[in-house]
Scaffold this motif. Sequence first.
Motif, PDB file in Angstrom:
ATOM      1  N   THR A 291      -4.749   6.851  -1.824  1.00  0.00           N
ATOM      2  CA  THR A 291      -4.163   5.664  -1.209  1.00  0.00           C
ATOM      3  C   THR A 291      -4.244   4.546  -2.236  1.00  0.00           C
ATOM      4  O   THR A 291      -5.316   4.252  -2.752  1.00  0.00           O
ATOM      5  CB  THR A 291      -4.914   5.275   0.077  1.00  0.00           C
ATOM      6  OG1 THR A 291      -4.876   6.389   0.972  1.00  0.00           O
ATOM      7  CG2 THR A 291      -4.276   4.076   0.743  1.00  0.00           C
ATOM      8  N   TYR A 292      -3.095   3.940  -2.540  1.00  0.00           N
ATOM      9  CA  TYR A 292      -2.988   3.001  -3.645  1.00  0.00           C
ATOM     10  C   TYR A 292      -2.609   1.608  -3.146  1.00  0.00           C
ATOM     11  O   TYR A 292      -1.865   1.461  -2.185  1.00  0.00           O
ATOM     12  CB  TYR A 292      -1.923   3.484  -4.634  1.00  0.00           C
ATOM     13  CG  TYR A 292      -2.230   4.849  -5.180  1.00  0.00           C
ATOM     14  CD1 TYR A 292      -2.983   5.000  -6.328  1.00  0.00           C
ATOM     15  CD2 TYR A 292      -1.775   6.002  -4.532  1.00  0.00           C
ATOM     16  CE1 TYR A 292      -3.276   6.260  -6.826  1.00  0.00           C
ATOM     17  CE2 TYR A 292      -2.061   7.257  -5.024  1.00  0.00           C
ATOM     18  CZ  TYR A 292      -2.812   7.383  -6.174  1.00  0.00           C
ATOM     19  OH  TYR A 292      -3.103   8.624  -6.654  1.00  0.00           O
ATOM     20  N   VAL A 293      -3.120   0.591  -3.848  1.00  0.00           N
ATOM     21  CA  VAL A 293      -2.858  -0.803  -3.518  1.00  0.00           C
ATOM     22  C   VAL A 293      -2.321  -1.497  -4.765  1.00  0.00           C
ATOM     23  O   VAL A 293      -2.823  -1.275  -5.876  1.00  0.00           O
ATOM     24  CB  VAL A 293      -4.152  -1.510  -3.039  1.00  0.00           C
ATOM     25  CG1 VAL A 293      -3.898  -2.973  -2.738  1.00  0.00           C
ATOM     26  CG2 VAL A 293      -4.726  -0.805  -1.827  1.00  0.00           C
ATOM     27  N   ALA A 294      -1.297  -2.346  -4.587  1.00  0.00           N
ATOM     28  CA  ALA A 294      -0.723  -3.128  -5.679  1.00  0.00           C
ATOM     29  C   ALA A 294      -0.105  -4.384  -5.083  1.00  0.00           C
ATOM     30  O   ALA A 294      -0.135  -4.577  -3.865  1.00  0.00           O
ATOM     31  CB  ALA A 294       0.330  -2.319  -6.421  1.00  0.00           C
ATOM     32  N   TYR A 295       0.449  -5.220  -5.934  1.00  0.00           N
ATOM     33  CA  TYR A 295       1.179  -6.387  -5.456  1.00  0.00           C
ATOM     34  C   TYR A 295       2.488  -6.507  -6.219  1.00  0.00           C
ATOM     35  O   TYR A 295       2.665  -5.935  -7.292  1.00  0.00           O
ATOM     36  CB  TYR A 295       0.350  -7.671  -5.567  1.00  0.00           C
ATOM     37  CG  TYR A 295      -0.089  -8.042  -6.960  1.00  0.00           C
ATOM     38  CD1 TYR A 295       0.669  -8.902  -7.744  1.00  0.00           C
ATOM     39  CD2 TYR A 295      -1.264  -7.544  -7.496  1.00  0.00           C
ATOM     40  CE1 TYR A 295       0.270  -9.250  -9.017  1.00  0.00           C
ATOM     41  CE2 TYR A 295      -1.677  -7.885  -8.762  1.00  0.00           C
ATOM     42  CZ  TYR A 295      -0.901  -8.742  -9.527  1.00  0.00           C
ATOM     43  OH  TYR A 295      -1.298  -9.066 -10.790  1.00  0.00           O
TER      44      TYR A 295
ATOM     45  N   VAL B 270       0.864  -1.181   0.000  1.00  0.00           N
ATOM     46  CA  VAL B 270       0.000   0.000   0.000  1.00  0.00           C
ATOM     47  C   VAL B 270       0.899   1.229   0.000  1.00  0.00           C
ATOM     48  O   VAL B 270       1.993   1.219   0.581  1.00  0.00           O
ATOM     49  CB  VAL B 270      -0.969  -0.005   1.204  1.00  0.00           C
ATOM     50  CG1 VAL B 270      -0.245   0.145   2.523  1.00  0.00           C
ATOM     51  CG2 VAL B 270      -2.035   1.077   1.065  1.00  0.00           C
ATOM     52  N   TRP B 271       0.435   2.267  -0.685  1.00  0.00           N
ATOM     53  CA  TRP B 271       1.194   3.513  -0.749  1.00  0.00           C
ATOM     54  C   TRP B 271       0.226   4.681  -0.674  1.00  0.00           C
ATOM     55  O   TRP B 271      -0.802   4.700  -1.354  1.00  0.00           O
ATOM     56  CB  TRP B 271       1.986   3.567  -2.052  1.00  0.00           C
ATOM     57  CG  TRP B 271       2.734   4.837  -2.237  1.00  0.00           C
ATOM     58  CD1 TRP B 271       3.794   5.283  -1.527  1.00  0.00           C
ATOM     59  CD2 TRP B 271       2.462   5.848  -3.215  1.00  0.00           C
ATOM     60  NE1 TRP B 271       4.206   6.500  -1.993  1.00  0.00           N
ATOM     61  CE2 TRP B 271       3.406   6.865  -3.034  1.00  0.00           C
ATOM     62  CE3 TRP B 271       1.512   5.974  -4.227  1.00  0.00           C
ATOM     63  CZ2 TRP B 271       3.427   8.005  -3.829  1.00  0.00           C
ATOM     64  CZ3 TRP B 271       1.537   7.112  -5.014  1.00  0.00           C
ATOM     65  CH2 TRP B 271       2.496   8.111  -4.803  1.00  0.00           C
TER      66      TRP B 271
ATOM     67  N   ALA C  28       6.185   2.674  -0.711  1.00  0.00           N
ATOM     68  CA  ALA C  28       5.130   1.683  -0.511  1.00  0.00           C
ATOM     69  C   ALA C  28       5.521   0.744   0.623  1.00  0.00           C
ATOM     70  O   ALA C  28       6.683   0.392   0.773  1.00  0.00           O
ATOM     71  CB  ALA C  28       4.912   0.895  -1.791  1.00  0.00           C
ATOM     72  N   ALA C  29       4.537   0.351   1.415  1.00  0.00           N
ATOM     73  CA  ALA C  29       4.781  -0.535   2.555  1.00  0.00           C
ATOM     74  C   ALA C  29       4.141  -1.893   2.292  1.00  0.00           C
ATOM     75  O   ALA C  29       3.011  -1.963   1.814  1.00  0.00           O
ATOM     76  CB  ALA C  29       4.196   0.071   3.821  1.00  0.00           C
ATOM     77  N   PRO C  30       4.848  -2.988   2.613  1.00  0.00           N
ATOM     78  CA  PRO C  30       4.230  -4.310   2.473  1.00  0.00           C
ATOM     79  C   PRO C  30       3.138  -4.490   3.512  1.00  0.00           C
ATOM     80  O   PRO C  30       3.260  -4.017   4.643  1.00  0.00           O
ATOM     81  CB  PRO C  30       5.387  -5.277   2.705  1.00  0.00           C
ATOM     82  CG  PRO C  30       6.417  -4.493   3.436  1.00  0.00           C
ATOM     83  CD  PRO C  30       6.217  -3.056   3.090  1.00  0.00           C
TER      84      PRO C  30
END
Length: 135
Positions: free
Chosen positions: A102-106, A76-77, A84-86
């Motif tokens: 607020t963004y989410v990725a993998y 998430v960032w 970005a933090a795991p």
Amino acid sequence: MTALRTTRSVPPPLWFAAALLVVVGFSGWGGPPTEGEAFRPKMVELPRPAVERIDYNPNTRTLSLYRLPASGRWQVWEAGVGEAAPIGPAHVLRPEADPDHTYVAYRRPTGQASGWVTVSDIMAARATNPSNEHR
């Protein structure tokens, strides 16, 4: 008196190998990419997360993420807040986190990363999904 035999200290095949190594080293092999190779992408970006499979509870500010294959890790960032933090499969956002920023990725251990989705996108997908409607 007998004459001493002279021997070479380095055998000729070893001289040849050393000379070849010097020639290869100075020929530029392994240097920076040429113009034709410079445009080639190093890694393909992974698909964006499936927003319809992610749940967000605005009351508790909790993201519930789906299981990733092949040892992928969620991250998430927040815009304006460092890197970005795991995160784990359930993550509580900070109270001041803005869903629009607020963004989410993998990411996979190989370095490949997906595109980012906003928490607002996740909320919109959950609101428009017919399976989430109450009868």
